[in-house]
Scaffold this active site. Structure first.
Site, PDB file in Angstrom:
ATOM      1  N   GLY A  23     145.691  49.713  81.671  1.00 45.61           N
ATOM      2  CA  GLY A  23     145.339  49.988  83.060  1.00 45.61           C
ATOM      3  C   GLY A  23     144.438  51.196  83.260  1.00 45.61           C
ATOM      4  N   SER A  24     143.636  51.536  82.255  1.00 43.40           N
ATOM      5  CA  SER A  24     142.731  52.677  82.456  1.00 43.40           C
ATOM      6  C   SER A  24     141.670  52.348  83.508  1.00 43.40           C
ATOM      7  CB  SER A  24     142.078  53.105  81.140  1.00 43.40           C
ATOM      8  OG  SER A  24     141.255  52.088  80.624  1.00 43.40           O
ATOM      9  N   LEU A 104     141.602  31.790  84.281  1.00 42.51           N
ATOM     10  CA  LEU A 104     141.987  31.288  85.601  1.00 42.51           C
ATOM     11  C   LEU A 104     141.312  29.947  85.875  1.00 42.51           C
ATOM     12  CD1 LEU A 104     141.806  34.688  87.460  1.00 42.51           C
ATOM     13  CD2 LEU A 104     143.882  33.381  86.939  1.00 42.51           C
ATOM     14  N   ASN A 118     135.241  40.168  87.713  1.00 46.48           N
ATOM     15  CA  ASN A 118     135.839  40.412  86.399  1.00 46.48           C
ATOM     16  C   ASN A 118     135.026  41.453  85.640  1.00 46.48           C
ATOM     17  OD1 ASN A 118     137.525  39.827  84.012  1.00 46.48           O
ATOM     18  ND2 ASN A 118     135.659  38.901  83.172  1.00 46.48           N
ATOM     19  N   HIS A 120     133.891  42.793  81.998  1.00 43.95           N
ATOM     20  CA  HIS A 120     133.765  42.321  80.611  1.00 43.95           C
ATOM     21  C   HIS A 120     133.080  43.411  79.794  1.00 43.95           C
ATOM     22  CE1 HIS A 120     133.336  39.748  77.193  1.00 43.95           C
ATOM     23  NE2 HIS A 120     132.020  39.682  77.273  1.00 43.95           N
TER      24      HIS A 120
HETATM   25  C1  GRF Z   1     138.991  46.622  78.995  1.00 43.43           C
HETATM   26  O1  GRF Z   1     138.153  46.933  77.932  1.00 43.43           O
HETATM   27  C2  GRF Z   1     138.560  45.343  79.642  1.00 43.43           C
HETATM   28  O2  GRF Z   1     137.203  45.200  79.773  1.00 43.43           O
HETATM   29  C3  GRF Z   1     139.130  44.375  78.636  1.00 43.43           C
HETATM   30  O3  GRF Z   1     140.413  44.864  78.387  1.00 43.43           O
HETATM   31  C4  GRF Z   1     140.374  46.288  78.497  1.00 43.43           C
HETATM   32  C5  GRF Z   1     141.432  46.711  79.452  1.00 43.43           C
HETATM   33  O4  GRF Z   1     141.627  48.087  79.408  1.00 43.43           O
HETATM   34  N1  GRF Z   1     139.061  43.016  79.080  1.00 43.43           N
HETATM   35  P1  GRF Z   1     142.576  48.810  80.480  1.00 43.43           P
HETATM   36  O5  GRF Z   1     143.868  48.008  80.544  1.00 43.43           O
HETATM   37  O6  GRF Z   1     141.860  48.818  81.801  1.00 43.43           O
HETATM   38  O7  GRF Z   1     142.793  50.187  79.935  1.00 43.43           O
END
Ligand code: GRF
Length: 208
Positions: A23-24, A104, A118, A120
């Site tokens: 969840g960063s 989804l 989204n 990516h």
């Molecule tokens: C991010 O790199 C996102 O792009 C990928 O998973 C990671 C999630 O990181 N799909 P966080 O949970 O937001 O720290």
């Protein structure tokens, strides 16, 4: 005599964030809402994993959470119906997939696809699916690419594809370790996601 104070109405945009991990990126959105950099409020965080670190971040910020693992649902569609049912009462203006690791399908897309974006961690058309940063790093070691990047796009049926809202390139450097590249890409993600949410909410990006 009692005084009656009018209830303050929060006119900020309502954002739902879907996560599966640490969840960063969610934290970047929470911080941007708190500082006023985004005129938005995160109204719910839904996680596809019960142990996602992002759930703690949301609780700490006082944001309602829903843990919705797919285990126990009859099929993908049943899980998606539950996801839609969890989101409906929150009346989201925008849904942000920030590390959400479930594909989804039509049930979700029909209801919310036009207002979902989204994140990516690669450039448009490159490395769809999981582990995009590691796959880009490995491709660079083989001499196949010299840059990667981050993009935010509107969600369509195809995984990690759809009209691009915002994108930034990340140069690849000889001798850089995968953890160091991951840290650089993550920093760009946090910045770009906040920008992309702002652009989407102000309507500077066309609907798909
Ligand atoms: C991010 O790199 C996102 O792009 C990928 O998973 C990671 C999630 O990181 N799909 P966080 O949970 O937001 O720290």
């Amino acid at each position: 005599m009692k005084s009656v104070a009018a209830a303050a109405v929060d006119t900020r945009s309502r954002v739902a964030v879907l996560i599966s991990g640490a969840g960063s990126n969610l934290q970047a959105l929470i911080d941007a809402c708190a500082s006023g950099a985004l005129s938005a409020q995160v109204v719910v965080v839904v996680s596809s994993r019960t142990d996602a670190g992002g759930l703690s971040r949301a609780r700490l910020a006082g944001i309602p959470t829903v843990a919705l693992p797919h285990v126990g649902f009859a099929d993908r569609d049943a899980h998606e119906r539950a996801l839609v049912a969890a989101l409906e009462p929150c009346r989201p203006d925008l849904i942000v997939l920030a590390g959400w690791m479930r594909v989804l399908g039509p049930t979700f897309l029909t209801r919310f696809g036009s207002r979902t974006i989204n994140l990516h961690p690669a450039l448009s058309g490159a490395f769809p699916g999981p582990n995009a940063i590691a796959r880009a790093w490995a491709a660079f070691q083989r001499g196949e690419i010299d840059r990667t990047g981050v993009m935010v796009h509107r969600v369509v049926a195809e995984v990690d594809a759809g009209p691009v809202v915002a994108v930034c390139e990340v140069a690849l450097h000889s001798g850089e370790s995968l953890p160091d590249l991951t840290a650089r890409v993550r920093a760009e993600e946090h910045r770009l996601l906040v920008d992309a949410v702002g652009l989407t909410l102000t309507g500077d990006v066309p609907d798909c």
